[in-house]
Enzyme design. Sequence first.
Site, PDB file in Angstrom:
ATOM      1  N   ASP A  34       1.301   5.883   0.211  1.00 48.86           N
ATOM      2  CA  ASP A  34       0.577   6.304   1.409  1.00 48.86           C
ATOM      3  C   ASP A  34       0.784   7.792   1.677  1.00 48.86           C
ATOM      4  OD1 ASP A  34       3.324   5.728   1.981  1.00 48.86           O
ATOM      5  OD2 ASP A  34       2.874   5.886   4.125  1.00 48.86           O
ATOM      6  N   GLU A  35      -0.082   8.314   2.506  1.00 50.63           N
ATOM      7  CA  GLU A  35       0.024   9.669   3.066  1.00 50.63           C
ATOM      8  C   GLU A  35       0.324  10.753   2.028  1.00 50.63           C
ATOM      9  OE1 GLU A  35       1.151   9.179   7.689  1.00 50.63           O
ATOM     10  OE2 GLU A  35       2.859   8.962   6.336  1.00 50.63           O
TER      11      GLU A  35
END
Length: 585
Positions: free
Chosen positions: A344-345
């Site tokens: 993620d991210e």
Amino acid sequence: MATLLLRLLFLLGLPAILLMARAAADASFPVNVWPKPTSMSWAEPHAAVPVSPSFRIVAPSGNPYLSSAAERYAKLLLTERYRPVVRPAVNVTAGAALARLTLAVSDLAAPLQHGVDESYTLEVAPTGAAATVTAATAWGAMRGLETFSQLAWRAGGGGGRGRDMLLVTAGVRVEDRPLYPHRGLMLDTGRTYFPVGDILRTIDAMAANKMNVFHWHITDSQSFPIELPSEPQLAEKGAYGEDMRYTVKDVKHIVEFAMSRGVRVVPEIDSPGHTASWAGAYPEAVSCAGKFWLPGGDWNDRLAAEPGTGQLNPLSPKTYEVITNVVNDLTSLFPDGFYHAGADEITPGCWHADPTIQADLDSGATLSGLLERYVSAVHPLVVSRNRTAVYWEDVLLDAAVNVSASAIPPATTILQTWNNGPNNTKLIVQAGYRAIVSSASFYYLDCGHGDFLGNDSTYDNPNSDFDTKGGSWCGPYKTWQRVYDYDIVYGLTAEEARLVIGGEVAMWTEQVDATVLDGRVWPRASAMAEALWSGNRDAAGRKRYAEATDRLTDWRNRMVGRGVRAEPIQPLWCRTRPGMCNAVQ
């Protein structure tokens, strides 16, 4: 009477049976179970019998986890001192005492894995002469043991109320099974180290709430607290301190403790983002490590989603050497069939700040191509270890950096959603993926406590956070009612809904440590536990949060008695005056 009722049910037909079972589940009793069972009946007039001081639980031999659970619950029943705030109006059957609970299990060898049968039937004879839990698996039997423990309470003892007695409901039948096979809690130990004892207490409370997945977000940019045999340098250089590491012995203890409670432990080592803590051991494998996260104060120029910069470099051979060892070690330490690989991210600015990566981008490469290069190496490795790979939704849905579906085949991939509520859940299942729902708008338990950033001039203006989220990106605070009320398959077709395997509440720990852990998690996690076990609606399809309020207060009080420092949800005054604290009469 029971025989006559059964004959009537068969005459009425199956739909009526199901309707009556649902109605039975909706009934309000003097003593209740959390999460509410699928079906519970209690013969009238409601009766209870004393429990014998020599009470024991008779379990079949052959499953050590069930044997230890039987011993644990027998001890809990005899030592727990729970007294309901509102005294149950029941008739106590004189001259009888329940001496044993017998467990009957069809398949003692069924492993604890995703989708295992957790159903059970519990019966306590009207006279208290016998009590039985019948289940397909040991894990279902454990759920029945928990239900049985909640049907007991202390009465009398002092104040002219007669002698102290341990009572249990009599004439009760429970038929129960979960709506969703995945009912979890995610705990972040990368930002804050939690002693093993706090993790064990959390898992114990999960089992009491019939939650079955402890998603352990072990590492993050802030620290790498787990000691891995093949990569000892990661913890040596990446943990907060020598006394803030999880040893191999610790991990085995946590996994075994969870198994004895029917809770799976799913490990997550987030990568290639959120890996600043790897840079101490392998600086050559981590881009933009040690830089200020928000140069110039401009969000568009950020090097990380929050302080702690560093992402694995997909162009570095060392990256693949290390992640191979990490995956191999983790899948050896954790037996569960799921491995959470994070992803993620991914922050574009971090990779742009790496000269080797920028040169690759200048030659025609793309950020998404870099991520896919990494995932295409890691995913087959995870699958080769006989694991299903779990990723955060970003790996597919992020607008700037994502991979193609071919890199993460739906057959071997589950996506965990956390943004945009039901919209992203729908995007995931429409793409053919199984989904775990952790929407920040409903299931993020850290939200609503402001931000942790210092030197924030926003507060120079006294009106800056009026009518806003109060400095928390995912505010406001998620009350237990907000958690309870969420339908994780909202807006999905029946076919799409079948791909939603369940949900997880998430406890991110930028502002949480062991001193506040219990109160941040409980009883809000209990709200999700019931919604995913038996639903949040009554037989007529109405949300049942009004009816759940008093039951949750009682359950919170029992949890406190068991050593869980759960927050109250109402003043005591409300529980002793049913309905008087409602918003609508």
